[in-house]
Design a protein around this motif. Structure first.
Motif, mmCIF file in Angstrom:
data_model
loop_
_atom_site.group_PDB
_atom_site.id
_atom_site.type_symbol
_atom_site.label_atom_id
_atom_site.label_comp_id
_atom_site.label_asym_id
_atom_site.label_seq_id
_atom_site.Cartn_x
_atom_site.Cartn_y
_atom_site.Cartn_z
ATOM 1 N N ALA A 44 37.096 -16.772 -7.240
ATOM 2 C CA ALA A 44 38.535 -16.786 -6.973
ATOM 3 C C ALA A 44 39.087 -15.397 -6.673
ATOM 4 O O ALA A 44 40.039 -15.252 -5.899
ATOM 5 C CB ALA A 44 39.274 -17.405 -8.154
ATOM 6 N N GLY A 63 37.286 -22.992 -2.699
ATOM 7 C CA GLY A 63 37.209 -22.623 -4.105
ATOM 8 C C GLY A 63 36.007 -23.285 -4.762
ATOM 9 O O GLY A 63 35.374 -24.169 -4.189
ATOM 10 N N CYS A 66 38.961 -26.419 -9.483
ATOM 11 C CA CYS A 66 40.412 -26.347 -9.631
ATOM 12 C C CYS A 66 40.823 -27.148 -10.858
ATOM 13 O O CYS A 66 40.098 -28.036 -11.303
ATOM 14 C CB CYS A 66 41.133 -26.851 -8.382
ATOM 15 S SG CYS A 66 41.088 -28.650 -8.138
ATOM 16 N N LEU A 83 44.603 -22.318 -4.702
ATOM 17 C CA LEU A 83 43.471 -22.112 -3.794
ATOM 18 C C LEU A 83 43.930 -22.224 -2.346
ATOM 19 O O LEU A 83 43.568 -21.390 -1.497
ATOM 20 C CB LEU A 83 42.372 -23.139 -4.077
ATOM 21 C CG LEU A 83 41.675 -23.056 -5.436
ATOM 22 C CD1 LEU A 83 40.691 -24.206 -5.575
ATOM 23 C CD2 LEU A 83 40.964 -21.726 -5.627
ATOM 24 N N ALA A 88 42.140 -21.285 1.123
ATOM 25 C CA ALA A 88 41.032 -22.239 1.036
ATOM 26 C C ALA A 88 41.333 -23.511 1.813
ATOM 27 O O ALA A 88 42.470 -23.974 1.872
ATOM 28 C CB ALA A 88 40.741 -22.590 -0.419
ATOM 29 N N VAL A 91 37.203 -27.325 -1.678
ATOM 30 C CA VAL A 91 36.938 -26.948 -3.064
ATOM 31 C C VAL A 91 35.733 -27.737 -3.578
ATOM 32 O O VAL A 91 35.609 -28.931 -3.319
ATOM 33 C CB VAL A 91 38.177 -27.173 -3.967
ATOM 34 C CG1 VAL A 91 38.605 -28.638 -3.996
ATOM 35 C CG2 VAL A 91 37.917 -26.659 -5.383
#
Length: 247
Positions: A44, A63, A66, A83, A88, A91
């Motif tokens: 991150a 990412g 989350c 994110l 991003a 994820v």
């Protein structure tokens, strides 16, 4: 039925300081006309800088996890919205290192998938069995159970990928046989069709677990393998590009 668009995603895990952004830039510079979508998922702390460095290139960023909530008193956690705000597009959720090290259940992973959709992110949902589960003959049941438990109905009509990562192969240098990979990907595809109908045929199933340039070509040719989730080999541009080029 639409064939899945392949995805090669690099998971940097807890690796990478500012100097490592040069490797990300080298991936973008060396990509050429890739046959797959390509993404890098840094820690991150690097996400916004990497997203900025790769802006205008074909390389997406993502990412590595989350929180299920959008905001709140969750010290140390990052939301899907955060994110996305950092650049991003994707994820990774439910990685075995999160399931084992942080006690994440299928229900927790499913809640995070809903959060990713809420935040406008494309989830890569990880599933995989331990060596003990495979030796006991439970591998197919464990993994298809994770698929059914971790993929909520809200994914219908949305872009997502499933990543099969046998836990015992991650970072170990070991890989299942090609027949074992095909058997598992076939079972996952059947579960996706059961859950999402024809849409389940259009979502890529990635293989992860000690993927490297030397074995990528044969793995990526296996039926229903629609890309790779790459760990250590994604930290060096030359190795990662070797995997992307194997497709």
């Amino acid at each position: 039925m639409t064939a899945p668009i392949p995805l090669i995603a690099g998971n940097w895990k807890m690796n990478g300081l500012a100097a490592a952004l040069g490797e990300a830039r080298a991936v973008a510079a060396g990509l050429g006309s890739a046959a797959a979508r390509v993404a890098l998922c840094p820690p991150a702390t690097l996400l916004e800088r990497m997203s900025s460095a790769l802006s205008g290139t074909a390389v997406l960023t993502g990412g590595q996890d989350c929180h299920a909530e959008a905001s709140g008193a969750f010290t140390g956690d990052v939301s899907a919205e955060m994110l996305a705000d950092a650049g991003a597009a994707l994820v990774i959720l439910g990685h075995s290192e999160r399931r084992a090290g942080h006690g994440e259940t299928d229900a927790i992973v499913a809640a995070k998938v809903r959060a990713a959709l809420r935040g406008g992110l494309e989830p890569i949902i990880c599933v995989g069995e331990t060596l003990e589960e495979r030796k006991a003959g439970w591998a197919l049941a464990v993994v298809t159970g994770q698929v059914r438990g971790s993929l909520p109905a809200e994914l219908a009509g949305k872009d997502f990928a499933v990543a099969y990562e046998p836990v015992w192969a991650i970072g170990s240098g070991l890989t299942p046989s090609l027949a074992e990979i095909e058997e598992m990907h076939t079972a996952i595809r059947a579960a996706l069709l059961e859950l999402f109908g024809d849409e389940g045929a259009a979502r890529p199933i990635l293989y992860g677990g000690s993927v490297k340039p030397a074995n990528a070509a044969e793995i990526l040719k296996v039926k229903d393998v629609g890309g790779a989730l790459v760990g250590g080999a994604s930290l060096k541009a030359a190795d990662f590009l070797g995997i992307v080029g194997a497709l």
